[in-house]
Design an enzyme around this catalytic site. Structure first.
Site, short mmCIF file in Angstrom:
data_model
loop_
_atom_site.label_atom_id
_atom_site.label_comp_id
_atom_site.label_asym_id
_atom_site.label_seq_id
_atom_site.Cartn_x
_atom_site.Cartn_y
_atom_site.Cartn_z
CG HIS A 191 -2.05 0.94 1.11
ND1 HIS A 191 -1.95 2.27 1.41
CD2 HIS A 191 -3.31 0.72 0.67
CE1 HIS A 191 -3.11 2.84 1.15
NE2 HIS A 191 -3.95 1.93 0.71
CG ASP A 193 -8.82 -4.17 -2.42
OD1 ASP A 193 -10.00 -4.11 -2.06
OD2 ASP A 193 -8.20 -3.22 -2.90
N1 ACO Z 1 4.25 -7.51 -4.80
C1 ACO Z 1 5.59 -7.48 -4.96
N2 ACO Z 1 6.36 -6.38 -4.78
C2 ACO Z 1 5.73 -5.24 -4.44
C3 ACO Z 1 4.34 -5.19 -4.25
C4 ACO Z 1 3.59 -6.38 -4.43
N3 ACO Z 1 2.27 -6.39 -4.26
N4 ACO Z 1 3.98 -3.94 -3.90
C5 ACO Z 1 5.10 -3.23 -3.88
N5 ACO Z 1 6.16 -4.00 -4.20
C6 ACO Z 1 7.59 -3.60 -4.24
C7 ACO Z 1 7.85 -2.73 -5.46
O1 ACO Z 1 8.28 -3.51 -6.57
C8 ACO Z 1 8.94 -1.82 -4.94
O2 ACO Z 1 10.15 -2.51 -4.99
P1 ACO Z 1 11.55 -1.70 -5.26
O3 ACO Z 1 11.68 -0.77 -4.09
O4 ACO Z 1 12.55 -2.80 -5.31
O5 ACO Z 1 11.36 -0.99 -6.57
C9 ACO Z 1 8.58 -1.60 -3.47
O6 ACO Z 1 7.81 -2.75 -3.10
C10 ACO Z 1 7.78 -0.35 -3.22
O7 ACO Z 1 6.65 -0.39 -4.02
P2 ACO Z 1 6.06 0.84 -4.84
O8 ACO Z 1 5.50 0.39 -6.13
O9 ACO Z 1 7.07 1.95 -4.88
O10 ACO Z 1 4.91 1.27 -3.87
P3 ACO Z 1 3.71 2.17 -4.28
O11 ACO Z 1 3.33 2.91 -3.07
O12 ACO Z 1 4.00 2.95 -5.50
O13 ACO Z 1 2.58 1.09 -4.69
C11 ACO Z 1 0.72 -0.34 -4.64
C12 ACO Z 1 1.56 0.70 -3.87
C13 ACO Z 1 0.31 0.22 -6.02
C14 ACO Z 1 -0.56 -0.61 -3.86
C15 ACO Z 1 1.57 -1.63 -4.80
O14 ACO Z 1 1.93 -2.12 -3.54
C16 ACO Z 1 0.84 -2.71 -5.60
O15 ACO Z 1 0.85 -2.67 -6.84
N6 ACO Z 1 0.17 -3.67 -4.90
C17 ACO Z 1 -0.60 -4.70 -5.58
C18 ACO Z 1 -1.94 -4.12 -6.02
C19 ACO Z 1 -2.89 -3.89 -4.87
O16 ACO Z 1 -3.08 -4.75 -4.01
N7 ACO Z 1 -3.54 -2.70 -4.87
C20 ACO Z 1 -4.54 -2.34 -3.85
C21 ACO Z 1 -4.14 -1.12 -3.11
S1 ACO Z 1 -5.25 -0.84 -1.80
C22 ACO Z 1 -6.58 -0.11 -2.48
O17 ACO Z 1 -6.58 0.50 -3.55
C23 ACO Z 1 -7.84 -0.22 -1.71
#
Ligand code: ACO
Length: 431
Positions: A308, A366
């Site tokens: 998140h 979710d």
């Molecule tokens: N699986 C694997 N790796 C992940 C995940 C994941 N679900 N989420 C984040 N990471 C990693 C990223 O690759 C990144 O790695 P790095 O630092 O080596 O580049 C690091 O964790 C940080 O992630 P960011 O993408 O910078 O975090 P951001 O805040 O931009 O993204 C998000 C948050 C979009 C929710 C992301 O965690 C994701 O795509 N999760 C899966 C989709 C999801 O469950 N969305 C629901 C959100 S809640 C809602 O809308 C109610």
């Protein structure tokens, strides 16, 4: 006299330092007010707005490190336990919990607006039967502005309030119509003898051929899902609604823009994506291989329902959702549900994995809501629609707050331009 706190921006090339005020909220970190920067010829660069506050707000507060979520100061756990959805709507909209008579009047007002203009029914026949319900939602909610001209003057507080009631009351009706159109069943008119959530379930699952009464355990579970999703401060769809509204667009158009943004798998589409992922994994023996894929830089696969932008600790909503999930599966005798067992195993493995620990990736709301909705018989393609109808109140409350904010300006970010410098046009035969 206390001295105003300032941040001083210094440069290593002789450019004079710039003093910037530091603002404090009631909760949360202090904020550097950078509005004066542009007068000095600078902008900030912050893709994804990770370090940027876009507005003042008094609606929702999240402490991502502590895993806390408050609506108007009330912890989400207390509201999910004791409140009903319309009470939470009142709280988000007006800032206080309603008294008995206020609650009665509010509920009655919402009930007055549950039907949509009958001509709107005909819109649906313009869509393919197999259209994704979110595609229909974006169109039909936006089209409300073509039917309710008498509440479009955003400078008129009465119009704004009527629009809020209309949105709150009609979005569930439209959502259920999307489902009925998809499955080829007749639209069911709202039943105002039922409460908000019961009425939605009725419009989803009743048919003219039989009697339908919502199951109270399932209705309460859905109510909880809706309370948990009602608002979440300046997330992508809410910011979209505010940005659309900042130009003076009418509220129906603004909410339609929020629905469009919510549709994405990184936002509201995640619970649908979680189920697709669990189905793809299929068996506990394959979890390891998917965890490995999620960690690989050269693979775009992410563990859906994990991570998140704000929560770097357990999402408090996920905890409530996990408990709700147990209640629903118990009620329906589905405790051996293979998808739920797979989800629990996946959660355990991921939470013990160094990659997820280091990056503070916890299950978000979710991760479980999809399993609950599926157990209730709600088709996967309706999951994001249910998120949209729950979030409508948050969007409306945030839109209201923005319209009433004297500091509100049209949202217009700047950019770091990295394209070509000025050059002269070359005629086609010379290129
Ligand atoms: N699986 C694997 N790796 C992940 C995940 C994941 N679900 N989420 C984040 N990471 C990693 C990223 O690759 C990144 O790695 P790095 O630092 O080596 O580049 C690091 O964790 C940080 O992630 P960011 O993408 O910078 O975090 P951001 O805040 O931009 O993204 C998000 C948050 C979009 C929710 C992301 O965690 C994701 O795509 N999760 C899966 C989709 C999801 O469950 N969305 C629901 C959100 S809640 C809602 O809308 C109610």
């Amino acid at each position: 006299m206390t001295q105003e706190r300032k941040a001083i921006l210094t440069f290593n090339d002789g450019t004079p330092p710039i003093e910037l005020p530091v603002l404090s909220g009631t909760l949360g970190p202090d904020v550097i007010d950078i509005r004066a920067l542009s007068k000095h010829g600078f902008f900030t660069y912050d893709p994804g707005f990770q370090s940027t506050g876009s507005c003042r707000s008094s609606i929702t507060y999240i402490d991502g490190d502590a895993g806390q979520l408050f609506y108007r100061g009330y912890p989400i756990e207390q509201l999910a336990e004791h409140s009903d959805f319309l009470e939470v709507c009142y709280l988000l909209l007006y800032g206080e919990l309603p008294t008995g008579p206020q609650k009665f009047e509010f509920d009655s007002m919402v009930k007055q607006h549950t039907m949509v203009h009958d001509q709107m029914n005909r819109f649906f026949t313009g869509f393919r039967r197999d259209a994704h319900p979110m595609a229909i939602m974006v169109g039909v909610v936006g089209a409300l502005s073509a039917f309710y001209h008498d509440s479009l003057d955003i400078s008129n507080p009465h119009h704004r309030e009527v629009s809020a009631f209309r949105l709150l009351a009609k979005v569930p009706t439209i959502a259920a119509m999307c489902h009925k159109y998809n499955v080829g069943e007749p639209f069911m008119y709202p039943q105002n003898r039922l409460d908000y959530v019961g009425n939605f379930l009725y419009m989803m699952f009743a048919t003219p051929c039989g009697h339908y009464e919502p199951n109270p355990v399932l209705a309460r579970a859905l109510e909880r899902i809706m309370i948990l999703h009602a608002d979440h401060e300046q997330n992508a769809s809410t910011s979209t609604v505010r940005l659309a509204g900042s130009s003076g667009s009418n509220p129906f158009a603004c909410i339609a823009s929020g629905i469009a943004c919510l549709w994405g798998p990184a936002h509201g589409g995640a619970n649908e994506a979680v189920l697709a992922m669990l189905e793809e994994i299929g068996d506990e023996s394959r979890i390891g291989q998917y965890i490995d894929r999620a960690k690989r830089k050269d693979d775009s696969f992410r563990l859906m329902g994990f991570g998140h932008r704000v929560y770097k600790n357990m999402d408090p909503r996920a905890d409530i959702m996990r408990r709700t999930c147990h209640e629903v599966l118990d009620e329906l005798g589905l405790h051996d549900d293979p998808l739920f067992k797979l989800a629990l195993k996946l959660e355990k493995i991921a939470l013990e994995d160094d990659y997820f620990i280091e990056k503070k990736l916890y299950p978000n709301v979710d991760f479980y809501s999809g399993i609950v909705l599926r157990a209730m018989g709600i088709p996967t393609n309706m999951f994001t629609v249910i998120f949209a109808l729950s979030r409508t109140i948050g969007w409306v409350a945030q839109w209201h707050e923005m319209i009433g904010d004297p500091e509100n300006k049209i949202g217009r970010p700047r950019q770091l331009y990295q394209g070509a410098r000025q050059r002269d046009y070359v005629p086609l035969d010379k290129r």
